[in-house]
Design a protein around this motif. Structure first.
Motif, PDB file in Angstrom:
ATOM      1  N   VAL A  76      -7.237  -4.196   4.077  1.00 24.34           N
ATOM      2  CA  VAL A  76      -8.536  -4.583   3.525  1.00 24.34           C
ATOM      3  C   VAL A  76      -9.455  -3.362   3.453  1.00 24.34           C
ATOM      4  O   VAL A  76     -10.133  -3.144   2.447  1.00 24.34           O
ATOM      5  CB  VAL A  76      -9.167  -5.708   4.374  1.00 24.34           C
ATOM      6  CG1 VAL A  76     -10.618  -5.948   3.996  1.00 24.34           C
ATOM      7  CG2 VAL A  76      -8.363  -6.994   4.231  1.00 24.34           C
ATOM      8  N   ASN A  77      -9.483  -2.559   4.520  1.00 29.43           N
ATOM      9  CA  ASN A  77     -10.315  -1.348   4.527  1.00 29.43           C
ATOM     10  C   ASN A  77      -9.893  -0.383   3.423  1.00 29.43           C
ATOM     11  O   ASN A  77     -10.729   0.191   2.726  1.00 29.43           O
ATOM     12  CB  ASN A  77     -10.243  -0.642   5.881  1.00 29.43           C
ATOM     13  CG  ASN A  77     -10.905  -1.431   6.970  1.00 29.43           C
ATOM     14  OD1 ASN A  77     -11.760  -2.269   6.721  1.00 29.43           O
ATOM     15  ND2 ASN A  77     -10.514  -1.173   8.211  1.00 29.43           N
ATOM     16  N   TRP A  78      -8.581  -0.192   3.284  1.00 28.60           N
ATOM     17  CA  TRP A  78      -8.054   0.712   2.258  1.00 28.60           C
ATOM     18  C   TRP A  78      -8.442   0.221   0.863  1.00 28.60           C
ATOM     19  O   TRP A  78      -8.923   0.995   0.038  1.00 28.60           O
ATOM     20  CB  TRP A  78      -6.540   0.819   2.401  1.00 28.60           C
ATOM     21  CG  TRP A  78      -5.870   1.524   1.265  1.00 28.60           C
ATOM     22  CD1 TRP A  78      -5.944   2.846   0.952  1.00 28.60           C
ATOM     23  CD2 TRP A  78      -5.027   0.927   0.277  1.00 28.60           C
ATOM     24  NE1 TRP A  78      -5.187   3.113  -0.160  1.00 28.60           N
ATOM     25  CE2 TRP A  78      -4.613   1.953  -0.591  1.00 28.60           C
ATOM     26  CE3 TRP A  78      -4.571  -0.370   0.061  1.00 28.60           C
ATOM     27  CZ2 TRP A  78      -3.773   1.716  -1.671  1.00 28.60           C
ATOM     28  CZ3 TRP A  78      -3.736  -0.601  -1.011  1.00 28.60           C
ATOM     29  CH2 TRP A  78      -3.350   0.433  -1.866  1.00 28.60           C
ATOM     30  N   ALA A  79      -8.255  -1.067   0.618  1.00 28.73           N
ATOM     31  CA  ALA A  79      -8.596  -1.619  -0.692  1.00 28.73           C
ATOM     32  C   ALA A  79     -10.092  -1.416  -0.968  1.00 28.73           C
ATOM     33  O   ALA A  79     -10.486  -1.059  -2.086  1.00 28.73           O
ATOM     34  CB  ALA A  79      -8.229  -3.101  -0.764  1.00 28.73           C
ATOM     35  N   GLY A  80     -10.923  -1.619   0.038  1.00 28.28           N
ATOM     36  CA  GLY A  80     -12.359  -1.393  -0.120  1.00 28.28           C
ATOM     37  C   GLY A  80     -12.678   0.062  -0.415  1.00 28.28           C
ATOM     38  O   GLY A  80     -13.541   0.367  -1.248  1.00 28.28           O
ATOM     39  N   ASP A  81     -11.978   0.973   0.266  1.00 31.37           N
ATOM     40  CA  ASP A  81     -12.188   2.406   0.023  1.00 31.37           C
ATOM     41  C   ASP A  81     -11.797   2.780  -1.403  1.00 31.37           C
ATOM     42  O   ASP A  81     -12.486   3.561  -2.063  1.00 31.37           O
ATOM     43  CB  ASP A  81     -11.381   3.252   1.018  1.00 31.37           C
ATOM     44  CG  ASP A  81     -11.898   3.148   2.436  1.00 31.37           C
ATOM     45  OD1 ASP A  81     -13.062   2.736   2.628  1.00 31.37           O
ATOM     46  OD2 ASP A  81     -11.130   3.477   3.364  1.00 31.37           O
ATOM     47  N   VAL A  82     -10.676   2.230  -1.885  1.00 29.67           N
ATOM     48  CA  VAL A  82     -10.230   2.515  -3.249  1.00 29.67           C
ATOM     49  C   VAL A  82     -11.248   1.959  -4.252  1.00 29.67           C
ATOM     50  O   VAL A  82     -11.619   2.636  -5.210  1.00 29.67           O
ATOM     51  CB  VAL A  82      -8.818   1.949  -3.517  1.00 29.67           C
ATOM     52  CG1 VAL A  82      -8.452   2.040  -4.992  1.00 29.67           C
ATOM     53  CG2 VAL A  82      -7.777   2.676  -2.661  1.00 29.67           C
ATOM     54  N   LYS A  83     -11.745   0.733  -4.009  1.00 28.32           N
ATOM     55  CA  LYS A  83     -12.732   0.145  -4.912  1.00 28.32           C
ATOM     56  C   LYS A  83     -14.015   0.976  -4.936  1.00 28.32           C
ATOM     57  O   LYS A  83     -14.586   1.213  -6.001  1.00 28.32           O
ATOM     58  CB  LYS A  83     -13.051  -1.292  -4.483  1.00 28.32           C
ATOM     59  CG  LYS A  83     -11.976  -2.294  -4.836  1.00 28.32           C
ATOM     60  CD  LYS A  83     -12.310  -3.677  -4.350  1.00 28.32           C
ATOM     61  CE  LYS A  83     -13.395  -4.307  -5.188  1.00 28.32           C
ATOM     62  NZ  LYS A  83     -13.612  -5.732  -4.873  1.00 28.32           N
ATOM     63  N   GLU A  84     -14.472   1.424  -3.783  1.00 29.85           N
ATOM     64  CA  GLU A  84     -15.695   2.236  -3.715  1.00 29.85           C
ATOM     65  C   GLU A  84     -15.493   3.561  -4.432  1.00 29.85           C
ATOM     66  O   GLU A  84     -16.370   4.025  -5.159  1.00 29.85           O
ATOM     67  CB  GLU A  84     -16.103   2.463  -2.256  1.00 29.85           C
ATOM     68  CG  GLU A  84     -17.368   3.274  -2.089  1.00 29.85           C
ATOM     69  CD  GLU A  84     -18.603   2.673  -2.755  1.00 29.85           C
ATOM     70  OE1 GLU A  84     -19.487   3.460  -3.162  1.00 29.85           O
ATOM     71  OE2 GLU A  84     -18.680   1.436  -2.888  1.00 29.85           O
ATOM     72  N   TYR A  85     -14.325   4.185  -4.239  1.00 32.43           N
ATOM     73  CA  TYR A  85     -14.004   5.438  -4.927  1.00 32.43           C
ATOM     74  C   TYR A  85     -14.016   5.224  -6.439  1.00 32.43           C
ATOM     75  O   TYR A  85     -14.602   6.011  -7.193  1.00 32.43           O
ATOM     76  CB  TYR A  85     -12.639   5.954  -4.469  1.00 32.43           C
ATOM     77  CG  TYR A  85     -12.152   7.149  -5.257  1.00 32.43           C
ATOM     78  CD1 TYR A  85     -12.610   8.428  -4.960  1.00 32.43           C
ATOM     79  CD2 TYR A  85     -11.250   6.986  -6.296  1.00 32.43           C
ATOM     80  CE1 TYR A  85     -12.173   9.527  -5.698  1.00 32.43           C
ATOM     81  CE2 TYR A  85     -10.815   8.076  -7.034  1.00 32.43           C
ATOM     82  CZ  TYR A  85     -11.273   9.341  -6.732  1.00 32.43           C
ATOM     83  OH  TYR A  85     -10.848  10.421  -7.455  1.00 32.43           O
ATOM     84  N   LYS A  94     -16.145   8.152 -15.467  1.00 29.41           N
ATOM     85  CA  LYS A  94     -14.703   7.872 -15.582  1.00 29.41           C
ATOM     86  C   LYS A  94     -14.497   6.481 -16.164  1.00 29.41           C
ATOM     87  O   LYS A  94     -15.170   5.540 -15.796  1.00 29.41           O
ATOM     88  CB  LYS A  94     -14.062   7.962 -14.190  1.00 29.41           C
ATOM     89  CG  LYS A  94     -12.642   7.446 -14.109  1.00 29.41           C
ATOM     90  CD  LYS A  94     -11.656   8.546 -14.271  1.00 29.41           C
ATOM     91  CE  LYS A  94     -10.244   8.051 -13.978  1.00 29.41           C
ATOM     92  NZ  LYS A  94      -9.348   8.273 -15.071  1.00 29.41           N
ATOM     93  N   GLN A  95     -13.578   6.379 -17.104  1.00 30.96           N
ATOM     94  CA  GLN A  95     -13.208   5.086 -17.689  1.00 30.96           C
ATOM     95  C   GLN A  95     -11.897   4.627 -17.069  1.00 30.96           C
ATOM     96  O   GLN A  95     -10.918   5.369 -17.097  1.00 30.96           O
ATOM     97  CB  GLN A  95     -13.036   5.221 -19.210  1.00 30.96           C
ATOM     98  CG  GLN A  95     -14.302   5.577 -19.956  1.00 30.96           C
ATOM     99  CD  GLN A  95     -15.273   4.412 -20.022  1.00 30.96           C
ATOM    100  OE1 GLN A  95     -14.875   3.272 -20.235  1.00 30.96           O
ATOM    101  NE2 GLN A  95     -16.545   4.694 -19.824  1.00 30.96           N
ATOM    102  N   TRP A  96     -11.875   3.445 -16.499  1.00 32.11           N
ATOM    103  CA  TRP A  96     -10.647   2.872 -15.928  1.00 32.11           C
ATOM    104  C   TRP A  96     -10.136   1.828 -16.903  1.00 32.11           C
ATOM    105  O   TRP A  96     -10.887   0.942 -17.315  1.00 32.11           O
ATOM    106  CB  TRP A  96     -10.924   2.220 -14.566  1.00 32.11           C
ATOM    107  CG  TRP A  96     -11.443   3.162 -13.527  1.00 32.11           C
ATOM    108  CD1 TRP A  96     -12.732   3.287 -13.102  1.00 32.11           C
ATOM    109  CD2 TRP A  96     -10.693   4.099 -12.750  1.00 32.11           C
ATOM    110  NE1 TRP A  96     -12.821   4.246 -12.127  1.00 32.11           N
ATOM    111  CE2 TRP A  96     -11.590   4.757 -11.889  1.00 32.11           C
ATOM    112  CE3 TRP A  96      -9.345   4.453 -12.710  1.00 32.11           C
ATOM    113  CZ2 TRP A  96     -11.189   5.744 -10.992  1.00 32.11           C
ATOM    114  CZ3 TRP A  96      -8.943   5.433 -11.815  1.00 32.11           C
ATOM    115  CH2 TRP A  96      -9.856   6.063 -10.971  1.00 32.11           C
ATOM    116  N   ASP A  97      -8.857   1.911 -17.293  1.00 34.40           N
ATOM    117  CA  ASP A  97      -8.277   0.930 -18.218  1.00 34.40           C
ATOM    118  C   ASP A  97      -8.390  -0.466 -17.628  1.00 34.40           C
ATOM    119  O   ASP A  97      -7.983  -0.713 -16.487  1.00 34.40           O
ATOM    120  CB  ASP A  97      -6.796   1.242 -18.488  1.00 34.40           C
ATOM    121  CG  ASP A  97      -6.613   2.474 -19.353  1.00 34.40           C
ATOM    122  OD1 ASP A  97      -7.579   2.881 -20.014  1.00 34.40           O
ATOM    123  OD2 ASP A  97      -5.492   3.027 -19.362  1.00 34.40           O
ATOM    124  N   GLY A  98      -8.946  -1.377 -18.405  1.00 35.79           N
ATOM    125  CA  GLY A  98      -9.060  -2.773 -17.982  1.00 35.79           C
ATOM    126  C   GLY A  98     -10.266  -3.054 -17.100  1.00 35.79           C
ATOM    127  O   GLY A  98     -10.420  -4.175 -16.618  1.00 35.79           O
TER     128      GLY A  98
END
Length: 185
Positions: A76-85, A94-98
Motif C-alpha cells: 500500500v505504501n509503495w503504491a501510494g509513493d508511485v501515485k504521488e510520484y 508529463k503525460q501518462w497514457d490513459g
C-alpha cells in the motif's frame, strides 16, 4: 562491536549507496529513500504478490495469506509513493497514457469568518455554536492534576477496534472467542 560494525559494514555500504552503487534491498527502510517511487528492487519486492494472481482469499492457503499479510502494508505504501510520484511528474508536464490531471474535490468555505459573523448577527441570528472542549484541550486548560480531580470518573477509554499486526508489535495480543474455547478443553 558497534563501532567495528559501523566501520566495516555500515560505512562501506553508505559509500556505495552515495555513489548509486551496491546491492539494493527492499524493506521497511525504503520509506526514507529518495527514489522509493521508482526503485526497481522495491517494485520487484512488491510485485511478488502478483504471483497470487489476486485470488479470492478463501482459495489461498494459510501460508499464502500470511505472505500477503507480511507485505500488504508495504505494498500500500509503495503504491501510494508511485501515485504521488506520477502526480508530481504530471504537474510538471508529463503525460501518462490513459491518465489525466483533474481538479480534486473541494469544500465551500467562508472568505472571512469575521465578516460572516458580523452580517449574521446584524440579521438578528447567532452565528456561533457552543461545543464542549475536547479532552486534550480541557486537560491543557485545567492542568493534569485538576483535570483528574474533576473529571476522572467522567472519562472513559473504550476498547480499540481489533487490528491485525505483526508479532513484533509491542501491544499485547487480544483474547478471542476461540482462545476461550481452547482454554476450556
Amino acid at each position: 562491536e558497534l563501532l567495528q560494525w559501523a566501520e566495516t559494514v555500515l560505512k562501506p555500504a553508505a559509500e556505495l549507496a552515495a555513489k548509486g552503487e551496491g546491492e539494493y534491498k527492499a524493506g521497511d527502510h525504503c520509506r526514507f529513500c529518495k527514489i522509493k517511487a521508482t526503485c526497481r528492487k522495491r517494485t520487484e519486492y512488491n510485485l511478488e504478490l502478483a504471483r497470487y494472481d489476486f485470488a479470492v482469499p478463501s482459495t489461498l492457503q494459510d501460508e499464502e495469506i500470511e505472505a500477503v499479510l507480511s507485505k500488504a502494508d508495504e505494498l500500500v505504501n509503495w503504491a501510494g509513493d508511485v501515485k504521488e510520484y506520477a502526480l508530481q511528474q504530471a504537474l510538471s508536464g508529463k503525460q501518462w497514457d490513459g491518465w489525466k490531471l483533474v481538479e480534486g474535490r473541494s469544500n465551500r468555505r467562508y472568505v472571512s469568518e469575521e465578516a460572516v459573523a458580523a452580517k449574521v448577527e446584524e440579521a438578528g441570528f447567532d452565528p456561533y455554536e457552543k461545543k464542549l472542549l475536547g479532552i486534550t484541550v480541557m486537560t491543557k486548560q485545567l492542568g493534569k492534576k485538576r483535570f483528574k480531580e474533576l473529571l476522572s470518573d467522567l472519562v472513559e477509554k473504550p476498547q480499540g477496534k481489533p487490528v491485525l499486526v505483526p508479532e513484533s508489535d509491542k501491544r499485547p495480543a487480544m483474547h478471542t472467542a476461540t482462545d476461550d474455547f481452547n482454554d476450556e478443553k
